[in-house]
Scaffold this motif. Structure first.
Motif, PDB file in Angstrom:
ATOM      1  N   THR A 197       0.847  -1.188   0.000  1.00  0.00           N
ATOM      2  CA  THR A 197       0.000   0.000   0.000  1.00  0.00           C
ATOM      3  C   THR A 197       0.881   1.236   0.000  1.00  0.00           C
ATOM      4  OG1 THR A 197      -1.667  -1.193   1.296  1.00  0.00           O
ATOM      5  CG2 THR A 197      -1.877   1.198   1.174  1.00  0.00           C
ATOM      6  N   THR A 198       0.609   2.144  -0.897  1.00  0.00           N
ATOM      7  CA  THR A 198       1.442   3.332  -1.033  1.00  0.00           C
ATOM      8  C   THR A 198       0.919   4.493  -0.187  1.00  0.00           C
ATOM      9  OG1 THR A 198       0.201   4.004  -2.999  1.00  0.00           O
ATOM     10  CG2 THR A 198       2.194   2.720  -3.359  1.00  0.00           C
ATOM     11  N   TYR A 199       1.793   5.469  -0.013  1.00  0.00           N
ATOM     12  CA  TYR A 199       1.454   6.710   0.668  1.00  0.00           C
ATOM     13  C   TYR A 199       0.530   7.534  -0.247  1.00  0.00           C
ATOM     14  CZ  TYR A 199       2.278  11.304   2.776  1.00  0.00           C
ATOM     15  OH  TYR A 199       2.136  12.531   3.354  1.00  0.00           O
ATOM     16  N   PRO A 200      -0.511   8.175   0.263  1.00  0.00           N
ATOM     17  CA  PRO A 200      -0.865   8.401   1.676  1.00  0.00           C
ATOM     18  C   PRO A 200      -1.853   7.396   2.261  1.00  0.00           C
ATOM     19  CG  PRO A 200      -2.171   9.845   0.317  1.00  0.00           C
ATOM     20  CD  PRO A 200      -1.297   9.060  -0.626  1.00  0.00           C
ATOM     21  N   ASN A 201      -2.287   6.414   1.436  1.00  0.00           N
ATOM     22  CA  ASN A 201      -3.203   5.409   1.991  1.00  0.00           C
ATOM     23  C   ASN A 201      -2.569   4.691   3.179  1.00  0.00           C
ATOM     24  OD1 ASN A 201      -5.264   5.945   0.137  1.00  0.00           O
ATOM     25  ND2 ASN A 201      -4.372   4.581  -1.393  1.00  0.00           N
ATOM     26  N   ASP A 202      -1.279   4.424   3.073  1.00  0.00           N
ATOM     27  CA  ASP A 202      -0.494   3.987   4.228  1.00  0.00           C
ATOM     28  C   ASP A 202       0.367   5.182   4.620  1.00  0.00           C
ATOM     29  OD1 ASP A 202       1.294   3.019   6.058  1.00  0.00           O
ATOM     30  OD2 ASP A 202       1.982   1.323   4.841  1.00  0.00           O
ATOM     31  N   PRO A 203       0.104   5.829   5.761  1.00  0.00           N
ATOM     32  CA  PRO A 203       0.843   7.035   6.137  1.00  0.00           C
ATOM     33  C   PRO A 203       2.353   6.845   6.214  1.00  0.00           C
ATOM     34  CG  PRO A 203      -1.095   6.758   7.520  1.00  0.00           C
ATOM     35  CD  PRO A 203      -0.947   5.492   6.737  1.00  0.00           C
ATOM     36  N   GLN A 204       2.807   5.588   6.379  1.00  0.00           N
ATOM     37  CA  GLN A 204       4.238   5.303   6.428  1.00  0.00           C
ATOM     38  C   GLN A 204       4.680   4.455   5.232  1.00  0.00           C
ATOM     39  OE1 GLN A 204       4.476   3.477  10.256  1.00  0.00           O
ATOM     40  NE2 GLN A 204       4.363   5.410  11.364  1.00  0.00           N
ATOM     41  N   GLY A 205       3.846   4.428   4.204  1.00  0.00           N
ATOM     42  CA  GLY A 205       4.121   3.587   3.054  1.00  0.00           C
ATOM     43  C   GLY A 205       5.021   4.233   2.024  1.00  0.00           C
ATOM     44  N   PRO A 206       5.435   3.456   1.025  1.00  0.00           N
ATOM     45  CA  PRO A 206       6.295   3.985  -0.040  1.00  0.00           C
ATOM     46  C   PRO A 206       5.493   4.840  -1.014  1.00  0.00           C
ATOM     47  CG  PRO A 206       5.681   1.720  -0.522  1.00  0.00           C
ATOM     48  CD  PRO A 206       5.126   2.021   0.850  1.00  0.00           C
ATOM     49  N   ASP A 207       6.207   5.604  -1.825  1.00  0.00           N
ATOM     50  CA  ASP A 207       5.546   6.418  -2.840  1.00  0.00           C
ATOM     51  C   ASP A 207       5.098   5.580  -4.034  1.00  0.00           C
ATOM     52  OD1 ASP A 207       5.937   9.405  -1.983  1.00  0.00           O
ATOM     53  OD2 ASP A 207       7.833   8.396  -1.556  1.00  0.00           O
ATOM     54  N   GLU A 208       5.801   4.497  -4.286  1.00  0.00           N
ATOM     55  CA  GLU A 208       5.430   3.604  -5.373  1.00  0.00           C
ATOM     56  C   GLU A 208       5.956   2.205  -5.076  1.00  0.00           C
ATOM     57  OE1 GLU A 208       7.559   4.586  -9.091  1.00  0.00           O
ATOM     58  OE2 GLU A 208       8.654   6.084  -7.907  1.00  0.00           O
ATOM     59  N   LEU A 209       5.433   1.220  -5.801  1.00  0.00           N
ATOM     60  CA  LEU A 209       5.837  -0.165  -5.620  1.00  0.00           C
ATOM     61  C   LEU A 209       6.807  -0.562  -6.722  1.00  0.00           C
ATOM     62  CD1 LEU A 209       2.374  -1.778  -4.720  1.00  0.00           C
ATOM     63  CD2 LEU A 209       4.135  -0.884  -3.166  1.00  0.00           C
ATOM     64  N   CYS A 210       7.759  -1.412  -6.392  1.00  0.00           N
ATOM     65  CA  CYS A 210       8.757  -1.889  -7.348  1.00  0.00           C
ATOM     66  C   CYS A 210       8.276  -3.175  -8.014  1.00  0.00           C
ATOM     67  CB  CYS A 210      10.085  -2.161  -6.642  1.00  0.00           C
ATOM     68  SG  CYS A 210      10.766  -0.762  -5.744  1.00  0.00           S
TER      69      CYS A 210
END
Length: 259
Positions: free
Chosen positions: A191-204
């Motif tokens: 889950t990416t930021y901001p849906n996850d406040p501590q998540g990544p900006d994108e997925l690899c």
């Protein structure tokens, strides 16, 4: 005599260039080692300040990419600090995270402004029995091995981490070892930021964990042949199977400004 002086000038210039290259290599290697020492003791503010302010700065970790200095802080000062040390900057009693940075290979560009480095980390981690009821991890101990393929940048005469790409190659419970590690031992970020406040900006793409044994691509070519490793040789098919049956080879990301 004039010719001899000109030749000596060329020799001195060549030696100065070589000394600068070797000095830069050592500074980059020291930078990565210092990163490991700060990380060992959960000094996440100090870790974040090792990174460049360049807009293409990033950290790649567990299938996620944290972009820019703000993304870097979100990972270390946000996610890691909250998970491991209740949000403080520094260690907490009875919690171990040791990340030795070893086997470093550093290459600096001819201009002395950028560098790439490959390092290995062998981590021992866990909690002491005395804190099992107060630390959210409970009583746990594990091993981890990983590869870094990083990029560095010199800003105002100071080497900084530009793009840190860490591939945690394997994890293992302390008592059973790596043969019994369940797949996806540490779940990939999803889950990416901001849906996850501590998540990544994108997925690899195509993240990996043991027992996946694909090769993390080398930033350098073979020192004797001058050739890169073939893509099929970076794959890890099952024993006796054609390479094409394995997962796609890993690819190192590039800064958006160079893509």
């Amino acid at each position: 005599m004039a010719n001899e002086i000109e030749e000596l000038k060329k020799v001195v210039a060549s030696l100065q260039k070589e000394v600068s290259r070797l000095s830069d290599q050592e500074e980059v290697r020291k930078l990565q080692y210092k990163y490991g020492y700060y990380l060992d003791k959960c000094l996440y503010k100090e870790v974040a300040e090792l990174y460049s302010d360049h807009p293409d700065t990033c950290v790649e970790f567990l299938g996620g990419r944290y972009n820019g200095k703000e993304g870097v802080k979100r990972l270390y000062i946000g996610r890691f600090a909250k998970s491991f040390v209740a949000g403080r900057n520094g260690p907490v009693h009875g919690f171990l995270l040791d990340h030795p940075q070893i086997q470093g290979i550093v290459d600096v560009n001819p201009e002395g402004t950028r560098a790439k480095g490959r390092f290995r980390s062998m981590m021992s981690a866990g909690t002491h029995e005395s804190v099992k009821d107060t630390h959210p991890r409970g009583l746990v101990q594990w091993w981890e091995g990983g590869i870094y393929e990083n990029e560095y940048i010199k800003e105002d005469g100071v080497w900084k981490i530009f793009r840190l790409k860490y591939f945690p190659f394997w994890h293992a419970a302390f008592d059973k070892g790596w043969s019994y590690t369940k797949p996806n031992y540490v779940p990939f970020l999803s889950t990416t930021y901001p849906n996850d406040p501590q998540g990544p900006d994108e997925l690899c793409e195509h993240p990996m964990l043991w027992p996946d044994t694909r090769v993390v691509p080398f930033h350098y070519e073979h020192p004797v042949t001058g050739n890169p490793v073939a893509d099929d040789d970076l794959r890890a098919p099952h024993y006796g199977q054609d390479p094409s049956t394995g997962a796609p080879p890993l690819v190192l990301s590039k800064p958006k400004s160079e893509a």
